[in-house]
Enzyme design. Structure first.
Site, PDB file in Angstrom:
ATOM      1  N   HIS A 248       7.340  -1.257   1.118  1.00 42.14           N
ATOM      2  CA  HIS A 248       6.164  -2.058   0.798  1.00 42.14           C
ATOM      3  C   HIS A 248       5.100  -1.179   0.146  1.00 42.14           C
ATOM      4  O   HIS A 248       5.110   0.050   0.308  1.00 42.14           O
ATOM      5  CB  HIS A 248       5.614  -2.714   2.057  1.00 42.14           C
ATOM      6  CG  HIS A 248       6.465  -3.838   2.556  1.00 42.14           C
ATOM      7  ND1 HIS A 248       6.084  -4.647   3.584  1.00 42.14           N
ATOM      8  CD2 HIS A 248       7.682  -4.290   2.161  1.00 42.14           C
ATOM      9  CE1 HIS A 248       7.016  -5.553   3.804  1.00 42.14           C
ATOM     10  NE2 HIS A 248       8.010  -5.345   2.956  1.00 42.14           N
TER      11      HIS A 248
ATOM     12  N   GLU B 185       1.934  -0.738   0.808  1.00 41.07           N
ATOM     13  CA  GLU B 185       1.125   0.023   1.758  1.00 41.07           C
ATOM     14  C   GLU B 185       1.880   1.255   2.243  1.00 41.07           C
ATOM     15  O   GLU B 185       1.301   2.341   2.340  1.00 41.07           O
ATOM     16  CB  GLU B 185       0.748  -0.841   2.973  1.00 41.07           C
ATOM     17  CG  GLU B 185       0.012  -2.118   2.624  1.00 41.07           C
ATOM     18  CD  GLU B 185       0.939  -3.315   2.493  1.00 41.07           C
ATOM     19  OE1 GLU B 185       0.534  -4.417   2.900  1.00 41.07           O
ATOM     20  OE2 GLU B 185       2.078  -3.165   1.986  1.00 41.07           O
TER      21      GLU B 185
ATOM     22  N   CYS C 223       2.438  -6.433   6.737  1.00 44.78           N
ATOM     23  CA  CYS C 223       3.453  -6.850   7.705  1.00 44.78           C
ATOM     24  C   CYS C 223       3.305  -5.967   8.945  1.00 44.78           C
ATOM     25  O   CYS C 223       2.485  -5.049   8.979  1.00 44.78           O
ATOM     26  CB  CYS C 223       4.847  -6.690   7.096  1.00 44.78           C
ATOM     27  SG  CYS C 223       5.342  -4.960   6.854  1.00 44.78           S
TER      28      CYS C 223
ATOM     29  N   CYS D 261       3.986  -2.128   8.189  1.00 49.98           N
ATOM     30  CA  CYS D 261       2.884  -1.490   7.457  1.00 49.98           C
ATOM     31  C   CYS D 261       1.636  -1.396   8.328  1.00 49.98           C
ATOM     32  O   CYS D 261       0.884  -0.427   8.234  1.00 49.98           O
ATOM     33  CB  CYS D 261       2.601  -2.248   6.167  1.00 49.98           C
ATOM     34  SG  CYS D 261       3.912  -2.044   4.938  1.00 49.98           S
TER      35      CYS D 261
END
Length: 142
Positions: free
Chosen positions: A72, A74, A100, A103
């Site tokens: 992801h 992040e 999420c 993260c």
């Protein structure tokens, strides 16, 4: 709203627009996400969703499902700052999507104190964890 708050809102919107542009670097077809980590008004790291370094830039399988190896935005930004001489303690992360759960854990461990985002992720688990950790969460439509 005070003049200081108005100025911060303008800055927040600007960084979110930059994160959205950064998301365009992603090879993911289903969804492109970008993130910037900002500390003391300086961008100290950036990331977008995609495969790890050295892997082919294919994010979805033949059925359009995101491959498990995809990082992801992040996570990419946080691991990039961890490999640098910068420190994310007290920083703000600007992300085009709310984090999420995975993260969110990285954000907490990285010492990031604020998350500014412009789209809601399909679950609230990550946001709930960030709230429990006392992280400031700001949603802004862009």
């Amino acid at each position: 709203m005070t003049e200081k708050e108005v100025k911060q809102l303008e800055i927040d919107r600007r960084y979110l627009r930059m994160a959205r542009i950064w998301a365009e670097n992603s090879y993911c077809k289903r969804r492109q996400v970008g993130a910037l980590i900002v500390k003391d008004r300086m961008i100290i790291s950036d990331g977008y969703n995609g495969t790890p370094a050295g892997f082919e830039n294919v994010c979805e399988d033949g059925d359009g499902v995101t491959r498990p190896c995809v990082l992801h935005a992040e996570a990419n930004a946080i691991t990039k700052v961890a490999a640098s001489n910068n420190n994310s303690a007290g920083a703000t992360i600007y992300a085009t999507s709310s984090p999420c759960m995975e993260c969110a854990k990285l954000i907490i461990q990285a010492g990031i104190r604020r998350v500014v985002y412009s789209e809601k992720y399909h679950t609230e688990e990550g946001m709930n964890l960030l709230r429990r950790a006392g992280i400031i969460l700001d949603y802004l439509e862009i």
